[in-house]
Design a protein around this motif. Structure first.
Motif, PDB file in Angstrom:
ATOM      1  N   UNK A   1       0.848  -1.242  -0.129  1.00  0.00           N
ATOM      2  CA  UNK A   1      -0.007   0.054   0.182  1.00  0.00           C
ATOM      3  C   UNK A   1       0.922   1.286  -0.081  1.00  0.00           C
ATOM      4  N   UNK A   2       2.000   1.125   0.658  1.00  0.00           N
ATOM      5  CA  UNK A   2       2.915   2.430   0.647  1.00  0.00           C
ATOM      6  C   UNK A   2       3.581   2.597  -0.588  1.00  0.00           C
ATOM      7  N   UNK A   3       3.825   1.541  -1.357  1.00  0.00           N
ATOM      8  CA  UNK A   3       4.397   1.760  -2.568  1.00  0.00           C
ATOM      9  C   UNK A   3       3.430   2.410  -3.628  1.00  0.00           C
ATOM     10  N   UNK A   4       2.292   1.621  -3.478  1.00  0.00           N
ATOM     11  CA  UNK A   4       1.212   2.064  -4.405  1.00  0.00           C
ATOM     12  C   UNK A   4       0.944   3.736  -4.200  1.00  0.00           C
ATOM     13  N   UNK A   5       0.885   4.072  -2.935  1.00  0.00           N
ATOM     14  CA  UNK A   5       0.651   5.440  -2.523  1.00  0.00           C
ATOM     15  C   UNK A   5       1.913   6.422  -3.073  1.00  0.00           C
ATOM     16  N   UNK A   6       2.910   5.868  -3.116  1.00  0.00           N
ATOM     17  CA  UNK A   6       4.238   6.745  -3.608  1.00  0.00           C
ATOM     18  C   UNK A   6       4.197   6.811  -5.087  1.00  0.00           C
ATOM     19  N   UNK A   7       3.664   5.646  -5.662  1.00  0.00           N
ATOM     20  CA  UNK A   7       3.565   5.855  -7.130  1.00  0.00           C
ATOM     21  C   UNK A   7       2.410   6.623  -7.522  1.00  0.00           C
ATOM     22  N   UNK A   8       1.471   6.614  -6.979  1.00  0.00           N
ATOM     23  CA  UNK A   8       0.248   7.454  -7.118  1.00  0.00           C
ATOM     24  C   UNK A   8       0.681   8.919  -7.040  1.00  0.00           C
ATOM     25  N   UNK A   9       1.220   9.455  -5.859  1.00  0.00           N
ATOM     26  CA  UNK A   9       1.663  10.572  -5.808  1.00  0.00           C
ATOM     27  C   UNK A   9       2.610  11.107  -6.954  1.00  0.00           C
ATOM     28  N   UNK A  10       3.639  10.213  -7.134  1.00  0.00           N
ATOM     29  CA  UNK A  10       4.595  10.352  -8.516  1.00  0.00           C
ATOM     30  C   UNK A  10       3.668  10.563  -9.707  1.00  0.00           C
ATOM     31  N   UNK A  11       3.098   9.838 -10.096  1.00  0.00           N
ATOM     32  CA  UNK A  11       2.310   9.759 -11.312  1.00  0.00           C
ATOM     33  C   UNK A  11       0.950  10.875 -11.532  1.00  0.00           C
TER      34      UNK A  11
ATOM     35  N   UNK B   1       0.816  13.401  -9.693  1.00  0.00           N
ATOM     36  CA  UNK B   1       1.026  15.041  -9.483  1.00  0.00           C
ATOM     37  C   UNK B   1       1.286  15.911 -10.655  1.00  0.00           C
ATOM     38  N   UNK B   2       0.961  15.318 -11.883  1.00  0.00           N
ATOM     39  CA  UNK B   2       1.235  16.155 -13.069  1.00  0.00           C
ATOM     40  C   UNK B   2       0.101  15.762 -14.025  1.00  0.00           C
ATOM     41  N   UNK B   3       0.037  16.628 -15.162  1.00  0.00           N
ATOM     42  CA  UNK B   3      -0.997  16.180 -16.166  1.00  0.00           C
ATOM     43  C   UNK B   3      -0.700  15.202 -17.016  1.00  0.00           C
ATOM     44  N   UNK B   4       0.516  14.496 -17.136  1.00  0.00           N
ATOM     45  CA  UNK B   4       0.635  13.544 -18.069  1.00  0.00           C
ATOM     46  C   UNK B   4       0.200  12.116 -17.584  1.00  0.00           C
ATOM     47  N   UNK B   5      -0.184  11.401 -18.916  1.00  0.00           N
ATOM     48  CA  UNK B   5      -0.792  10.150 -18.533  1.00  0.00           C
ATOM     49  C   UNK B   5       0.004   9.238 -17.593  1.00  0.00           C
ATOM     50  N   UNK B   6      -0.684   8.462 -17.047  1.00  0.00           N
ATOM     51  CA  UNK B   6      -0.115   7.315 -16.256  1.00  0.00           C
ATOM     52  C   UNK B   6       0.862   6.336 -17.085  1.00  0.00           C
TER      53      UNK B   6
END
Length: 142
Positions: free
Chosen positions: A117-127, A129-134
């Motif tokens: 869950x922590x890894x997913x949260x970190x990835x969510x925050x990274x991806x 946080x900007x307007x580019x597609x995931x």
């Protein structure tokens, strides 16, 4: 009906899972009792643990039987029944060591889920946080 197909089974209870459903409904107290009674007849001690497939046959479970069994085990524990589980299946404990094994496995799984869950949260925050597609996330990141 949930039915234990054992020769000594003398009752049946209402099925708590619709065959078309993806998630089982909460088990009824009578379904939990049937599950416990089936384990009592067939799975006393770790050495006689029954796999999900075996219990599927004993209890005439349909689709999603693995989810149904997890729901039954969790409901049984919530009702005060002592049910152990592990890679070998489900069983009623014959020693405190068997209970400790189940507790240790559950704690380890919980810790693994928290790390994920922590890894997913970190990835969510990274991806996000900007307007580019995931972008496609590589398994090596996990």
């Amino acid at each position: 009906d949930l039915v234990c197909l054992c020769p000594d089974a003398d009752y049946s209870v209402s099925r708590h899972q619709n065959a078309m459903s993806t998630a089982p409904k909460p088990p009824s107290p009578s379904d939990v009792q049937e599950f416990y009674d089936c384990l009592k007849r067939h799975a006393n001690g770790h050495a006689s643990a029954k796999t999900a497939r075996q219990l599927r046959v004993y209890m005439a479970l349909g689709r999603n039987y693995d989810r149904t069994l997890r729901a039954l085990a969790n409901a049984a524990r919530a009702q005060g029944f002592l049910i152990c589980s592990g890679n070998s299946g489900y069983w009623l404990p014959s020693s405190s060591a068997e209970i400790d094994e189940t507790i240790g496995r559950m704690i380890s799984q919980g810790q693994d889920m928290i790390r994920s869950a922590k890894r997913i949260k970190k990835l969510r925050d990274q991806h996000f946080g900007s307007d580019k597609p995931l972008p496609a996330i590589q398994m090596s990141l996990l």
